[in-house]
Enzyme design. Sequence first.
Site, PDB file in Angstrom:
ATOM      1  N   GLY A  11      23.610 -10.853   0.195  1.00 57.25           N
ATOM      2  CA  GLY A  11      22.823 -12.001   0.637  1.00 57.25           C
ATOM      3  C   GLY A  11      23.393 -12.720   1.838  1.00 57.25           C
ATOM      4  O   GLY A  11      22.731 -13.576   2.416  1.00 57.25           O
ATOM      5  N   CYS A  34      -8.525  -2.860  -8.280  1.00 55.73           N
ATOM      6  CA  CYS A  34      -8.671  -2.169  -6.997  1.00 55.73           C
ATOM      7  C   CYS A  34     -10.017  -1.442  -6.985  1.00 55.73           C
ATOM      8  O   CYS A  34     -10.360  -0.721  -7.926  1.00 55.73           O
ATOM      9  CB  CYS A  34      -7.527  -1.175  -6.804  1.00 55.73           C
ATOM     10  SG  CYS A  34      -7.776  -0.063  -5.405  1.00 55.73           S
ATOM     11  N   CYS A  41      -9.120   2.599  -6.850  1.00 53.72           N
ATOM     12  CA  CYS A  41      -8.401   3.324  -7.908  1.00 53.72           C
ATOM     13  C   CYS A  41      -8.381   2.553  -9.228  1.00 53.72           C
ATOM     14  O   CYS A  41      -7.832   3.039 -10.211  1.00 53.72           O
ATOM     15  CB  CYS A  41      -6.978   3.645  -7.471  1.00 53.72           C
ATOM     16  SG  CYS A  41      -5.868   2.227  -7.518  1.00 53.72           S
ATOM     17  N   CYS A  79      -5.849  -1.762  -3.173  1.00 49.73           N
ATOM     18  CA  CYS A  79      -4.387  -1.755  -3.186  1.00 49.73           C
ATOM     19  C   CYS A  79      -3.872  -1.843  -1.750  1.00 49.73           C
ATOM     20  O   CYS A  79      -4.367  -1.150  -0.862  1.00 49.73           O
ATOM     21  CB  CYS A  79      -3.851  -0.445  -3.775  1.00 49.73           C
ATOM     22  SG  CYS A  79      -4.134  -0.260  -5.512  1.00 49.73           S
ATOM     23  N   CYS A 132      -2.206   3.933  -4.196  1.00 48.08           N
ATOM     24  CA  CYS A 132      -3.643   4.003  -4.470  1.00 48.08           C
ATOM     25  C   CYS A 132      -4.109   5.464  -4.441  1.00 48.08           C
ATOM     26  O   CYS A 132      -4.817   5.934  -5.334  1.00 48.08           O
ATOM     27  CB  CYS A 132      -4.389   3.185  -3.420  1.00 48.08           C
ATOM     28  SG  CYS A 132      -6.088   2.807  -3.859  1.00 48.08           S
TER      29      CYS A 132
END
Lengths: 269, 288
Positions: free
Chosen positions: B30, B239, B242, B264, B270
């Site tokens: 970080g 979606c 899909c 998606c 997808c």
Amino acid sequence: MMPAVAFADGALEDTPLLSVRGLSYHYGRQLGCRDVSFDLYPGEVLGIVGESGSGKTTLLSCLSGRLPPGSGSIHYDMAGHGLTDLAGLSESELRVLMRSDWGIVHQTPRDGLRMGVSAGANIGERLMAIGARHYGEIRAAALDWLARVEIPANRIDHLPQSFSGGMQQRLQIARNLVNKPRLVFMDEPTGGLDVSVQAKLLDLLRGLVSELGLSVVLVTHDLAVARLLAHRLMVMKSGEVVESGLTDQVLDDPHHPYSQLLVSSVLQV
Amino acid sequence: MAEGYNFAYLDEQTKRMIRRAILKAVAIPGYQVPFAGREMPLPYGWGTGGIQVTAAVLAPDDVLKVIDQGADDTTNAVSIRRFFARTAGVATTTRTAEATVIQTRHRIPETTLTEKQILVYQVPIPDPLRWMEPRETETRKMHALLEYGVMHVKLYEDIAHLGRIATSYDYPVRVNGRYIMSPSPIPKFDNPKMDMMPALQLFGAGREKRIYAVPPYTRVESLDFDDHPFEIQSWDEACALCGATASYLDEVVTDDAGSRMFVCSDTDHCGERRDFGHEGPWAKEIAQ
């Protein structure tokens, strides 16, 4: 050495909160302040008066850790540690002290406020800085403090930019007092405000100081402000303390010629 | 591989310098490590940081995938993928599972990543404190001294003005219980995926010249309030192609009469679902 007199609700405390000895500061070859010594006791308000350029603000910056003292020492009564030399603290310890135990009220509210966030966030910042993580509680504290400094609750989500000068100054005071500091440094808290707003602010400050038992180092060039708030006064000239004592004593019976000049030059209406 | 270029475009000394920065970044999760960012043959804001990190970690047998907003076929993704195909000669793919290095902008793939993969983020503004504190000297000190109160001031403002934490992307996280980090502009939907991820996550900011990292299996927590806990986005619809209900959906306007569909954003995810026979409400219509 100063006489160890304290007027904290009439009680005499043994241990000073802040103890300063032989403090000097130079800007290069230019004198900032020289050989300042005093003790500040819990609950006491110490006024520092003098004309512009007399070293008041330099002294305040040294005391509040924003300038490193050139020479001399500053001891502060840290919770659980007793009198501690501030020069011996690491930067992180000093910064923790500044945001938890101390407050600094700047002359210009813009220096002390975060102008880009709302009034509520300004008040809540110090709480969040010391670990508050409950929005509802932070919000409640902000509302409580807005009420105490007489800012309407419906202004809580407004930016400080939309506030008048007096409101900004009061907001700055609320922001500093919200986590109950023990020592507050104030640099001309009423500077730049018109007289009626000044009077209101002074009333408010006086109430808060006695209610919270705050110790205050107050820098001002306005003797009326000093008379109203300070228990004890130090008069500064050219970087040095020329006279000090109880406020009424200094103002009613000034000994040093400069103090006499200062007192006599107040406009009488 | 194109003539006249070192493998993966950057010269070896530059790669060495970047790898040293990456090692330091991995050692201090970080923490933003400054590095001597080079000029790259694409404009700042298009992934100059990510592309340098990718170039430094790429090996000849790696398989590269590049995504932009979750899609493999957008301009930025295509040009960076082609750039490395030409200058490094590495194999490229659009399949998340097949890739060993994935450079991304705005998304973490829906497919769970593995220990064998490296995820490289393109970062526009690496310092999450920048929004509250413009001074670099001050933000460095704040990171060093753990002064992170202002991050909650930003979240406070969200709740005060909008009633909830409305920050929806670039949502600040705490890495390994220490540094506050900007996860780059991924939606907060993806934040939980960063927590204890088996893959190595590297972040490159080209303009600001910073590299930071989240090593595999590292704690990543999103900041929040006790009474306003962190939440991810959710959708009422599945979606359209899909039928996925658990992936990040983009809203697509389909005509000027107010029709829209949700699909998606991860095109590979997808496509894979449709190959397995999943169908959304618009699948047949689109196929025609």
